[in-house]
Enzyme design. Structure first.
Site, mmCIF file in Angstrom:
data_model
loop_
_atom_site.group_PDB
_atom_site.id
_atom_site.type_symbol
_atom_site.label_atom_id
_atom_site.label_comp_id
_atom_site.label_asym_id
_atom_site.label_seq_id
_atom_site.Cartn_x
_atom_site.Cartn_y
_atom_site.Cartn_z
ATOM 1 N N VAL A 30 -6.547 6.465 5.899
ATOM 2 C CA VAL A 30 -7.047 7.797 6.219
ATOM 3 C C VAL A 30 -8.561 7.804 6.043
ATOM 4 O O VAL A 30 -9.081 7.370 5.000
ATOM 5 C CB VAL A 30 -6.412 8.874 5.319
ATOM 6 C CG1 VAL A 30 -6.850 10.264 5.767
ATOM 7 C CG2 VAL A 30 -4.896 8.760 5.340
ATOM 8 N N LYS A 44 -6.046 9.706 10.501
ATOM 9 C CA LYS A 44 -5.092 8.724 9.971
ATOM 10 C C LYS A 44 -4.883 7.651 11.036
ATOM 11 O O LYS A 44 -4.445 7.943 12.160
ATOM 12 C CB LYS A 44 -3.772 9.400 9.611
ATOM 13 C CG LYS A 44 -2.697 8.405 9.171
ATOM 14 C CD LYS A 44 -1.566 9.075 8.417
ATOM 15 C CE LYS A 44 -1.962 9.403 7.007
ATOM 16 N NZ LYS A 44 -0.819 9.782 6.163
ATOM 17 N N ASP A 138 8.381 13.084 3.149
ATOM 18 C CA ASP A 138 7.582 12.409 2.120
ATOM 19 C C ASP A 138 6.836 13.439 1.277
ATOM 20 O O ASP A 138 5.666 13.261 0.947
ATOM 21 C CB ASP A 138 6.604 11.430 2.771
ATOM 22 C CG ASP A 138 5.985 10.459 1.755
ATOM 23 O OD1 ASP A 138 6.559 10.320 0.656
ATOM 24 O OD2 ASP A 138 4.937 9.862 2.070
#
Length: 547
Positions: A30, A44, A138
């Site tokens: 990133v 990203k 996530d």
């Protein structure tokens, strides 16, 4: 933290000038970057070994498109992406604020008020993310940013593209941090898709971390932690009060026993009230029984045929629902629920395209103080986002669409992919037809950010609203049921595009049960669990006159 560029890092990607590294993750690196307009953004960049997979690029493109549908008020907004670039990259809003990991590391466990703010902010983000048909996969403290404007959840949605591909490229690789993974995430041999309930489990673990500084299933190794998740109850020592009950519910082993993100918000707003059953949430499993339209209360639901009303063993449930709708309309200025102030932005995704489609002042405190259909302090329904005065003169088509979304017009629910219209005859079994007759006429009744879908067929007096019904195999369909706002009767109406006649088309989605879809082979409507379900069926609203 900006660490500067390393040798070998690109200086530019597309039109973006890279300024330094912000971090690295499972999908890639990133970077802090500057857009062509001079705005600071986060870029990203996908790992090189993934970029060679056509499957990954296809999934990446699909997930980016879906992530764009998430309202940006409590997430890092997706700004741009190029799946065909070498390497592929994703551009999101740069959020200048520490992660929850950094806050707890530097300051220790948060205060009760701080933990409640984290709980509300992340639950709000999950409500928006799940409402757009996206699953985070996530969620963890590193992906929760404590920004000056409120809590922001990052890295949502794109994980599915990475996870599906990495399983073919790395042995036993899966996306996520073990300590925040739901039990079903470890059951890779069943083939069952991961659903929104996995994010709810992660929410519980994140809130517990904010309150205690540790994870609720902490073990000496990743394997030990996974075994605790699968076999042991959570250690919530240090987390007290009503919030503990909500976190405990979120950490249930069985996904069906966890609340939805919307139900978490309901419980959190109730705990914010000085009165009421603080922290109580309905039992998710008891809410739906085979052959019944599920309810979001502990009361056993009447069956789909409407055989009478069972006494309500929890008489406070209806009042808590009403209180939640009142609170949603009053949260502007309430510190503990500050993350909900821009909730009116939900409405911006429900409006038609074109001139005058954006309500005046969306995102301002005045506009945010009353959300769609939420009762005002005086008790009368507020104007929905679909009917607020626009900032520009709308076209006649936009006017009619607003009126339909505000519940002021009768309409046909036209199934775009089937070129047919939903129909609810007196027997309460939903069919599709040619749009003629009173069986095909409906009205949308706004309740908060969702809708009841109500038939205006006068022959149906007991079961006029659409609701989700589960059969003995837990297959979900739509039937007529009573018009009480429950998990089974409340639907999001999400703008998807245009139909072949140029009308705005929408997906219809239930927070708990999934997307309303059309089965071409069986010629019937069904409800598909969110999970990895693509939006294959859309609906256009055809005006049929004033109510």
């Amino acid at each position: 933290m900006n660490d500067g560029l390393r040798p070998g890092d690109p200086a530019r990607l597309g039109g973006y000038e890279l300024l330094g590294r912000l971090g690295e993750g499972g999908m890639g690196s990133v970077f802090l970057a500057r857009s062509p307009q001079g705005r600071r953004v986060a870029v990203k960049v996908v790992r090189a070994e993934l970029s060679h997979h056509d499957e990954f690029r296809g999934r990446f493109r699909s997930e980016v498109n879906r992530a764009r549908q998430v309202p940006p008020f409590c997430t890092a907004e997706v700004l741009d992406a190029d799946p065909d670039h070498e390497p592929p990259y994703l551009v999101v809003e740069y959020v200048d604020g520490p992660s929850l990991v950094q806050v707890v590391r530097d300051q220790g466990p948060m205060t009760t008020t701080g933990v409640h703010g984290i709980a509300v902010g992340v639950a709000t983000a999950l409500t928006a993310i799940h409402g757009a048909g996206v699953i985070h996969r996530d969620l963890k403290p590193a992906n929760v940013l404590v920004a000056p404007g409120g809590i922001k959840v990052i890295d949502f949605g794109i994980a599915r593209a990475f996870e599906a591909t990495s399983q073919h490229t790395r042995t036993n690789q899966m996306v996520g941090t073990v300590a925040y993974m739901a039990p079903e995430r470890f059951e890779t041999t069943t083939g069952n898709p991961v659903g929104p309930a996995a994010d709810i489990f992660a929410w519980g673990a994140v809130v517990a971390f904010a309150a205690t500084g540790r994870t609720p299933f902490e073990g000496e190794s990743a394997t030990a932690t996974a075994m605790r998740i699968l076999t042991q109850p959570p250690d919530l020592t240090g987390l007290d009060g009503p919030l503990r009950a909500l976190v405990s519910r979120a950490l249930e082993k069985d996904p069906a026993d966890r609340p939805t993100a919307r139900e978490l918000l309901d419980g959190l707003l109730t705990t914010a009230s000085p009165s009421g059953d603080a922290g109580r949430l309905p039992n998710a499993r008891a809410a739906v029984t085979p052959g019944a339209a599920g309810a979001a209360t502990a009361r056993p639901p009447a069956d789909a045929a409407g055989d009478g009303d069972a006494p309500d063993p929890d008489p406070g449930a209806a009042e808590r629902r009403r209180r939640r709708r009142r609170l949603v309309g009053l949260v502007a200025g309430a510190v503990v629920v500050a993350a909900l102030v821009p909730a009116a932005l939900f409405g911006s995704d429900l409006l038609p395209d074109g001139t005058g489609s954006e309500p005046a002042g969306v995102g301002s405190p005045a506009a945010s103080a009353t959300t769609a259909g939420a009762p005002t302090p005086g008790g009368s329904p507020s104007t929905s986002p679909a009917s607020r005065t626009p900032s520009r003169s709308p076209s006649a088509t936009a006017d009619r669409t607003r009126a339909m979304l505000a519940g002021q017009r009768r309409l046909l629910l036209h199934v775009v992919q089937a070129d047919r219209d939903l129909s609810l005859p007196f027997d309460g079994e939903l069919t599709v037809g040619d749009g003629t007759g009173r069986d095909a006429l409906f009205v949308l009744e706004p309740v908060g950010v969702d809708y009841l879908i109500k038939s205006v067929n006068p022959d149906i007096s007991h079961r006029p609203c659409l609701g989700v019904k589960l059969d003995a195999e837990r297959n979900a369909s739509l039937v007529g049921t009573e018009c009480e706002p429950t998990a089974a009767t409340m639907f999001g109406i999400l703008r998807e595009g245009k139909d072949d006649k140029g009308r705005t088309s929408y997906a219809i989605v239930s927070d708990r049960y999934g997307l309303v879809q059309w089965d071409e082979s069986r010629r019937e409507i069904y409800v598909q669990e969110l999970g990895d379900a693509p939006i294959d069926t859309t609906f256009s609203l055809v005006d049929r006159g004033a109510v």
